[in-house]
Write a protein that holds these residues in place. Structure first.
Motif, short mmCIF file in Angstrom:
data_model
loop_
_atom_site.label_atom_id
_atom_site.label_comp_id
_atom_site.label_asym_id
_atom_site.label_seq_id
_atom_site.Cartn_x
_atom_site.Cartn_y
_atom_site.Cartn_z
N ASP A 1 -14.81 -40.57 46.74
CA ASP A 1 -13.59 -40.54 47.55
C ASP A 1 -13.79 -41.27 48.88
N GLU B 1 -19.19 -53.83 46.66
CA GLU B 1 -18.57 -53.40 47.92
C GLU B 1 -17.76 -54.54 48.53
N HIS C 1 -9.05 -54.76 48.14
CA HIS C 1 -8.42 -53.49 48.54
C HIS C 1 -8.49 -52.46 47.42
N THR C 2 -9.67 -52.31 46.86
CA THR C 2 -9.86 -51.32 45.80
C THR C 2 -11.16 -50.58 46.07
N HIS C 3 -11.60 -49.79 45.09
CA HIS C 3 -12.83 -49.02 45.24
C HIS C 3 -13.94 -49.66 44.39
N GLN D 1 -13.86 -44.17 51.64
CA GLN D 1 -13.08 -45.37 51.94
C GLN D 1 -13.98 -46.35 52.68
#
Length: 830
Positions: free
Chosen positions: A467, A94, A101-103, A469
């Motif tokens: 999904d 995390e 700036h990614t998942h 953010q």
């Protein structure tokens, strides 16, 4: 010997050799393994890595150790399971996702792909069919099922409690994840915070966990001691101190019931449920609440600091049950809820913390234990007397020893209904709730009508929504995902909400080793037939930093799976090897210290076999390994010498197996078989460093014979050289498998070395016909001679006295005595 310059000058090219053999191993599915009742099984496992992005030297070392062991066992006839996977959930993903700036899912799976490629380039013998990632729903669906089964069995509960909170990571920490008052992951100060959370009842298994430490002889005693200390069993007494004016009592656990007559005040933990209640009744709620709030902001380190003892009077009193003394009740910052009942009967004359607290707040001191010198007198005390002794001022118990009173006083209290002998444990239930996103969802549902209920088994897995953010400030986005949170109650079909806490990632690592036995099983967490064949793990390899966290949790989880009927074993790991760290310039390798060596760079420069060999040679596995560029160069040169000798011998016909020899050829043959014996024995004890040293000695002796022109026409030379070189190639193959398979092929063999039986030394070849015996006079060497190895002391003595050089130095001197060291020297004293 052929003089073909092309062959002799063919350079060792590790990149070419290693790529070729990795391809052949992969094409042939060499490392795939299935159950085979005809063979003894051996489950070899290294602790699986977190996919942080790159393999580091710590990984390199532990996986080199594990792979050498796996290959050794397979060559010795075992059916070896050697799997690999990824401990893929967790907070670092995390944090990295926010920073880049990614998942977390994208970051994790990209890292897995890269690290998988790194491991394959190192040639480790993993059965990649069994690869698993704990962030995959096909894995954690079964973890959710086990959670529900545990809930139904009463092994999971939810409550509001004081938890360890890391503000930086925005999550709860288990007690074991707080090290020196700080978060184990980010090193921030841990705080106390009241929150709802789920707990595993590890305390239901506390005595079994303790007892079974005696059934793990293959574990390092250091690790077992750490687990015993963390479990923290202590024998003592549970005593009730009635609260003045109320029908309640403060419950205390103490290991020193012999000091109870000296208890003059009561100390409660700030988190104790009675603290504010007693203060409110006495009109001191504001003062006590202010103190509790302030202590709640302190770190564990500050609360444990001897210089930071603080307290506040609640306004309430309790009564000492043995003498009726009126004892003021304080809240003190150094008292913790984690021990006993969160309350301490304060005996300032016989406990140093209580002594200092009493001096600071002007509280009463009463001496009740005296040593051989008799009473000190409280007015003379500069420190508490904490030793055992005899009781004084203790009513009917006067004159008893501390040991006698520790039994007698609780027995008397039990008769009065005020106490009992009992056992206390330091271990607390495992808080598994995490307020983070990247983790396995807890499969529970909140319904206003039905309360807290588990999800239906047929609805598993509760899939983590990809999904989401992540907020830049941290924290979990799950409570904000209305489409995911809002659901239907499985009991009443009414509207309900999903649990948004995720599981502690140590849950995933507490059973992954069992899932490796059947990663493709779809009818439950574990396939009974396959898991019964492979479990328990025969040899586990990993860092000692996991002695309490991962290893204790895994032992607990296996016992739960056993009681749920999913496993038959009591313990997960029969044997444990804890390897040391890789250090450079006197410190553990880390980016912050700027002393990191990249395995990729080393492999590109020297080859995987060189780096593997150095990792095994530089230190015994349990010791720290000091990185040395010169050491890596040395390992590379050694493999180059082996390469040249292998190619030279490969150019000669195989011929017949050599028979008995004398002279240099006999010495080489004996050295080859001595090396087989030593490498076998040393690797059985995981002493790869001494095994490799023995191989280096063998290569030196092979070189001497190969270069000895006087032996060029000896018909036995080629056979002796081939036997010695082939022995060296086979013996080094677990440590440097690529070059070994290449040379084995060049020597005319078709099979992979992993399928070749481990060599057995020839006892006859170890027999030494002659030994060099040194002759001394008064400790000075005056001669030496080769003598039959079986010569007794008298024969050695006579040989020395008859030696011409000795006789020359003796002259007319009188021999006083002759000292014989069998097979080594004769010292003549004149």
């Amino acid at each position: 010997m052929a003089e073909d310059k092309t062959i002799k000058e063919e350079r060792y090219n590790p990149a070419e050799v290693e790529a070729r053999w990795q391809g052949r191993w992969s094409e042939s599915r060499l490392f795939d393994v299935d159950e085979d009742p005809a063979k003894p099984k051996y489950y070899l496992l290294e602790m699986f890595p977190y996919p942080s992005g790159r393999i580091h030297m710590g990984h390199m070392r532990v996986y080199s150790i594990g792979d050498a062991l796996a290959r050794l066992k397979r060559m010795r006839g075992f059916n070896v399971l050697h799997p690999m996977g990824w401990d893929a959930f967790g907070m670092p993903a995390e944090n990295a996702a926010i920073a880049h700036h990614t998942h977390p899912a994208k970051w994790t799976y990209e890292n897995i792909a890269y690290m998988r490629g790194q491991l394959k380039k190192l040639g480790f013998s993993y059965d990649w069919r069994r690869e698993l990632a704990t962030c995959d729903p096909s894995y954690y669906r079964w973890e959710q099922l086990v959670f529900i089964k545990m809930w139904e069995k009463g092994l999971v509960y939810r409550k509001k409690s004081l938890v360890n909170w890391c503000a930086k990571c925005q999550t709860v920490l288990a007690n074991e994840q707080v090290e020196d008052g700080k978060c184990w992951r980010c090193d921030s100060e841990a705080q106390k915070k009241q929150m709802h959370g789920y707990f595993f009842r590890i305390t239901d298994y506390v005595q079994e966990l303790l007892d079974h430490t005696e059934k793990l002889p293959g574990w390092p005693e250091r690790v077992l001691t750490m687990q015993r200390n963390w479990i923290g069993k202590s024998h003592g007494a549970e005593i009730d101190f009635p609260i003045e004016g109320r029908d309640e009592a403060v419950k205390v656990f103490t290991t020193r019931a012999d000091t109870i007559f000296g208890a003059t005040f009561m100390s409660l933990a700030p988190e104790h449920p009675m603290a504010l209640e007693l203060a409110a009744a006495a009109g001191r709620e504001a003062q006590v609440k202010d103190f509790i709030d302030r202590v709640g902001r302190q770190s564990f380190a500050d609360r444990a600091d001897d210089k930071q003892k603080e307290g506040v009077f609640t306004g309430a009193y309790c009564l000492n049950p043995v003498n009726g003394r009126r004892m003021p009740v304080y809240v003190a910052n150094f008292v913790l809820m984690d021990y006993g009942a969160g309350a301490v009967m304060a005996v300032p004359t016989h406990d140093q913390r209580d002594f200092e607290f009493a001096k600071q707040y002007g509280l009463e001191l009463v001496e009740v234990i005296v040593g051989p010198d008799g009473p000190q007198g409280v007015e003379n005390m500069e420190r508490a007397f904490t030793d055992y002794g005899r009781l004084v001022g203790s009513g009917q118990f006067d004159g008893m020893t501390s040991d006698e009173a520790k039994r007698a006083i609780p027995q008397w209290l039990a008769e009065q209904g005020l106490g009992k002998l009992t056992v206390n444990y330091r271990l607390r239930d495992w808080g598994i709730s995490r307020q983070r996103y990247w983790g396995a969802p807890i499969p529970m549902i909140h319904c206003d009508k039905c309360g807290l209920v588990p999800a239906r088994v047929e609805d598993l897995p509760v899939v983590l929504p990809l999904d989401a953010q992540l907020p830049a400030t941290g924290g979990s986005p799950l409570p904000l995902l209305e489409g995911w949170v809002n659901t239907t109650c499985p009991c009443c079909q009414g509207p309900a909400r999903r649990e948004t806490d995720t599981m502690d990632t140590f849950v995933e690592s507490s059973w992954y080793f069992a899932r490796y036995a059947c990663p493709d099983y779809v009818d439950g967490p574990l396939d009974p037939a396959r898991v019964d064949y492979w479990m328990p793990v025969d040899q586990y390899v990993g860092g000692i930093e996991h002695a309490v966290l991962h290893l204790l949790y895994s032992r607990f989880f296996v016992k739960v799976l056993r009681d749920l009927g999913m496993l038959k074993v009591d313990e997960p790991f029969l044997n444990l090897l804890t390897q040391g760290m890789v250090i450079k310039d006197g410190a553990k390798m880390s980016k912050s210290k700027g002393n990191v060596v990249d395995p990729d760079d080393m492999v590109a420069r020297y080859g995987a076999d060189t780096v593997r060999l150095f990792s095994l040679f530089a230190a015994p596995p349990e010791r720290d390994l000091e990185w040395s560029d010169q050491g890596v160069e040395g390992a590379h040169r050694f493999l180059g010498r082996l390469w040249r000798l292998g190619l030279a011998v490969a150019e000669t016909p195989a011929g017949e197996r050599p028979g008995p020899c004398d002279g240099p050829l006999g010495e080489l043959r004996r050295k080859a078989h001595e090396t087989i014996k030593k490498v076998t024995e040393d690797t059985d004890r995981f002493q790869f460093n001494t095994a490799i040293a023995a191989l280096m000695e063998l290569i030196n002796q092979i070189s001497l014979v190969e270069q000895d022109a006087a032996l060029a026409d000896d018909p036995r030379r080629a056979a002796v050289l081939r036997e010695a070189v082939e022995a060296a190639v086979v013996l080094i193959s677990p440590m440097a498998p690529h070059i070994a398979d290449e040379l084995w092929s060049r020597l005319g063999h078709a099979e992979f070395l992993l399928n070749v039986a481990w060599p057995v030394y020839d006892e006859a070849a170890l027999v030494v016909a002659e030994k060099e015996v040194v002759f001394q006079i008064n400790g000075k060497v005056r001669g030496k001679r080769m003598l039959p190895a079986q010569s007794d002391d008298e024969a050695l003595k006579q040989a020395a006295l008859a030696d011409p050089k000795v006789r020359k130095f003796l002259g007319e001197a009188v021999v006083k005595k002759v000292i014989v060291v069998q097979g080594r020297l004769v010292n003549i004293v004149i």
